[in-house]
Write a protein that holds these residues in place. Structure first.
Motif, PDB file in Angstrom:
ATOM      1  N   THR A  52      56.403 -14.106  -4.175  1.00 34.79           N
ATOM      2  CA  THR A  52      56.740 -15.063  -3.433  1.00 34.79           C
ATOM      3  C   THR A  52      58.372 -15.357  -3.528  1.00 34.79           C
ATOM      4  O   THR A  52      59.571 -15.791  -2.945  1.00 34.79           O
ATOM      5  CB  THR A  52      56.006 -16.439  -3.363  1.00 34.79           C
ATOM      6  OG1 THR A  52      56.781 -17.229  -2.430  1.00 34.79           O
ATOM      7  CG2 THR A  52      55.833 -17.522  -5.209  1.00 34.79           C
ATOM      8  N   LEU A  53      58.882 -15.226  -4.907  1.00 33.71           N
ATOM      9  CA  LEU A  53      59.909 -15.444  -5.300  1.00 33.71           C
ATOM     10  C   LEU A  53      60.538 -14.353  -5.509  1.00 33.71           C
ATOM     11  O   LEU A  53      62.199 -14.474  -4.686  1.00 33.71           O
ATOM     12  CB  LEU A  53      60.424 -15.624  -6.890  1.00 33.71           C
ATOM     13  CG  LEU A  53      61.241 -15.822  -7.568  1.00 33.71           C
ATOM     14  CD1 LEU A  53      61.839 -17.165  -6.516  1.00 33.71           C
ATOM     15  CD2 LEU A  53      61.670 -16.150  -9.070  1.00 33.71           C
ATOM     16  N   VAL A  54      60.660 -12.822  -5.581  1.00 35.38           N
ATOM     17  CA  VAL A  54      60.557 -11.933  -5.267  1.00 35.38           C
ATOM     18  C   VAL A  54      61.146 -12.107  -3.712  1.00 35.38           C
ATOM     19  O   VAL A  54      62.543 -11.739  -3.123  1.00 35.38           O
ATOM     20  CB  VAL A  54      59.780 -11.528  -5.560  1.00 35.38           C
ATOM     21  CG1 VAL A  54      60.869  -9.631  -5.250  1.00 35.38           C
ATOM     22  CG2 VAL A  54      59.691 -10.554  -7.662  1.00 35.38           C
ATOM     23  N   HIS A 102      56.011 -27.348  -6.884  1.00 35.96           N
ATOM     24  CA  HIS A 102      55.071 -26.211  -6.857  1.00 35.96           C
ATOM     25  C   HIS A 102      56.179 -24.747  -6.448  1.00 35.96           C
ATOM     26  O   HIS A 102      57.100 -25.746  -6.219  1.00 35.96           O
ATOM     27  CB  HIS A 102      54.414 -26.322  -5.005  1.00 35.96           C
ATOM     28  CG  HIS A 102      54.981 -26.370  -4.273  1.00 35.96           C
ATOM     29  ND1 HIS A 102      55.347 -27.870  -4.065  1.00 35.96           N
ATOM     30  CD2 HIS A 102      55.845 -25.347  -3.035  1.00 35.96           C
ATOM     31  CE1 HIS A 102      56.014 -28.032  -3.136  1.00 35.96           C
ATOM     32  NE2 HIS A 102      56.627 -26.584  -2.731  1.00 35.96           N
ATOM     33  N   GLY A 103      56.000 -24.409  -6.257  1.00 36.19           N
ATOM     34  CA  GLY A 103      56.307 -22.460  -5.922  1.00 36.19           C
ATOM     35  C   GLY A 103      58.175 -22.870  -6.644  1.00 36.19           C
ATOM     36  O   GLY A 103      57.991 -23.169  -7.821  1.00 36.19           O
ATOM     37  N   TRP A 104      58.909 -21.678  -6.494  1.00 40.66           N
ATOM     38  CA  TRP A 104      60.287 -21.803  -7.665  1.00 40.66           C
ATOM     39  C   TRP A 104      61.927 -22.206  -7.020  1.00 40.66           C
ATOM     40  O   TRP A 104      61.623 -22.375  -5.589  1.00 40.66           O
ATOM     41  CB  TRP A 104      60.159 -20.207  -7.438  1.00 40.66           C
ATOM     42  CG  TRP A 104      59.462 -19.941  -9.224  1.00 40.66           C
ATOM     43  CD1 TRP A 104      58.101 -19.374  -8.049  1.00 40.66           C
ATOM     44  CD2 TRP A 104      59.397 -19.429 -10.053  1.00 40.66           C
ATOM     45  NE1 TRP A 104      57.659 -19.018  -9.473  1.00 40.66           N
ATOM     46  CE2 TRP A 104      58.024 -18.791 -10.597  1.00 40.66           C
ATOM     47  CE3 TRP A 104      59.840 -19.733 -10.522  1.00 40.66           C
ATOM     48  CZ2 TRP A 104      57.688 -19.253 -12.127  1.00 40.66           C
ATOM     49  CZ3 TRP A 104      60.001 -19.315 -12.451  1.00 40.66           C
ATOM     50  CH2 TRP A 104      59.107 -19.288 -12.760  1.00 40.66           C
ATOM     51  N   LEU A 120      70.533 -24.880  -3.281  1.00 42.07           N
ATOM     52  CA  LEU A 120      69.473 -24.353  -4.064  1.00 42.07           C
ATOM     53  C   LEU A 120      68.381 -24.178  -2.514  1.00 42.07           C
ATOM     54  O   LEU A 120      68.836 -24.515  -1.346  1.00 42.07           O
ATOM     55  CB  LEU A 120      68.536 -25.106  -4.386  1.00 42.07           C
ATOM     56  CG  LEU A 120      69.326 -26.239  -6.037  1.00 42.07           C
ATOM     57  CD1 LEU A 120      68.298 -26.794  -7.246  1.00 42.07           C
ATOM     58  CD2 LEU A 120      69.191 -24.904  -7.184  1.00 42.07           C
ATOM     59  N   VAL A 121      67.722 -23.211  -3.208  1.00 42.86           N
ATOM     60  CA  VAL A 121      67.175 -22.584  -1.686  1.00 42.86           C
ATOM     61  C   VAL A 121      65.295 -22.928  -2.336  1.00 42.86           C
ATOM     62  O   VAL A 121      65.888 -21.835  -3.435  1.00 42.86           O
ATOM     63  CB  VAL A 121      67.471 -20.935  -0.877  1.00 42.86           C
ATOM     64  CG1 VAL A 121      65.994 -21.129  -0.453  1.00 42.86           C
ATOM     65  CG2 VAL A 121      68.368 -21.457  -0.899  1.00 42.86           C
ATOM     66  N   HIS A 122      64.040 -23.125  -2.341  1.00 39.62           N
ATOM     67  CA  HIS A 122      63.264 -23.184  -2.356  1.00 39.62           C
ATOM     68  C   HIS A 122      62.267 -22.082  -1.679  1.00 39.62           C
ATOM     69  O   HIS A 122      62.825 -21.472  -1.034  1.00 39.62           O
ATOM     70  CB  HIS A 122      62.417 -24.848  -2.550  1.00 39.62           C
ATOM     71  CG  HIS A 122      61.125 -25.188  -2.904  1.00 39.62           C
ATOM     72  ND1 HIS A 122      60.097 -24.137  -2.988  1.00 39.62           N
ATOM     73  CD2 HIS A 122      61.223 -26.062  -3.939  1.00 39.62           C
ATOM     74  CE1 HIS A 122      59.659 -24.677  -3.346  1.00 39.62           C
ATOM     75  NE2 HIS A 122      60.369 -25.713  -4.333  1.00 39.62           N
TER      76      HIS A 122
END
Length: 246
Positions: A52-54, A102-104, A120-122
């Motif tokens: 999901t981060l990629v 949750h998430g990055w 930042l971007v989530h």
């Protein structure tokens, strides 16, 4: 496809901003693709970058990487009008963090000005900042919404903004007859607009809780100025009533 080549989903207002001031610069330096990164998760353990981060970080680079545009704005202090022009640069930063919830999220350059925050971007799509407290603070529901907000700020830069010495939140609450602008709004920012008045309400960019709501108000022409003045009078009257009965 890059946003300048395919601005699908943006309003005519936002497309106009990009067409007038936007450009795309080449990458500043080689970088390691996200899929090859090893990162610390929320438990502090080293882990390969999750898919999901990629997808979101490399997607940012493909869709927005190298984007440049300028946003006009104005404000009034002690009766004197000040105009300014701010550059926004959409360049990936070096850092990635695991969100405790949750998430990055990952950093990018943002506004080209000395600032106490990092942009930042989530991985859920939200745009935010951090004020050094290590917490993701949402400022827009998405990157397109951020661009839409900038387009509105640019549009009303030739209007008259309520003086910076006055807290505009209370008068803003008294203004009616304005249309919501959903493409530029979310949980932490709201735009409302008419032919003569514009309101931007937003939560402070601070990790201090609760994040206080603030507002900017712009008016155009005699009708807009009169409407804002009447809202200020109504807000002052309500404040006096509250103080008198408190």
């Amino acid at each position: 496809m890059h946003i300048l080549d395919d601005p699908t989903g943006l309003s005519a207002r936002a497309i106009g901003l990009l067409e007038r001031t936007g450009r795309r610069d080449s990458p500043q330096a080689p970088r390691l693709s996200t899929e090859f990164l090893r990162l610390r998760d929320h438990l502090g353990q080293l882990t390969p970058a999750p898919m999901t981060l990629v997808i979101h970080r490399e997607g940012f680079e493909q869709r927005y990487g190298g984007l440049r545009y300028q946003v006009r704005s104005s404000y009034t202090v002690h009766g004197e009008r000040h105009d300014r022009l701010r550059d926004w640069h959409y360049d990936l930063g070096q850092d990635v963090w695991a969100d405790r919830a949750h998430g990055w999220y990952f950093d990018w350059f943002g506004e080209r000005v000395s600032s106490p925050v990092r942009y930042l971007v989530h991985t859920d799509g939200r745009v935010g900042v951090t004020d050094g407290g290590g917490t993701f603070l949402e400022i827009a529901p998405s990157l397109p919404a951020l661009i839409e907000s900038h387009a509105l700020t640019d549009m009303v830069s030739t209007w008259d903004r309520a003086t910076a010495e006055v807290d505009s939140r209370a008068p803003a609450e008294q203004l009616d007859g304005l249309t919501n602008v959903p493409e530029a709004s979310g949980r932490t920012i709201r735009w409302r607009l008419s032919d003569n008045v514009a309101v931007q309400e937003f939560r402070n960019w601070s990790s201090e809780e609760p994040r206080r709501w603030r507002a900017f108000i712009w008016s155009r022409g005699q009708a807009g100025r009169r409407q804002v003045e009447e809202a200020a009078v109504q807000a002052a009257a309500m404040q006096q009533t509250t103080t008198g009965t408190g």
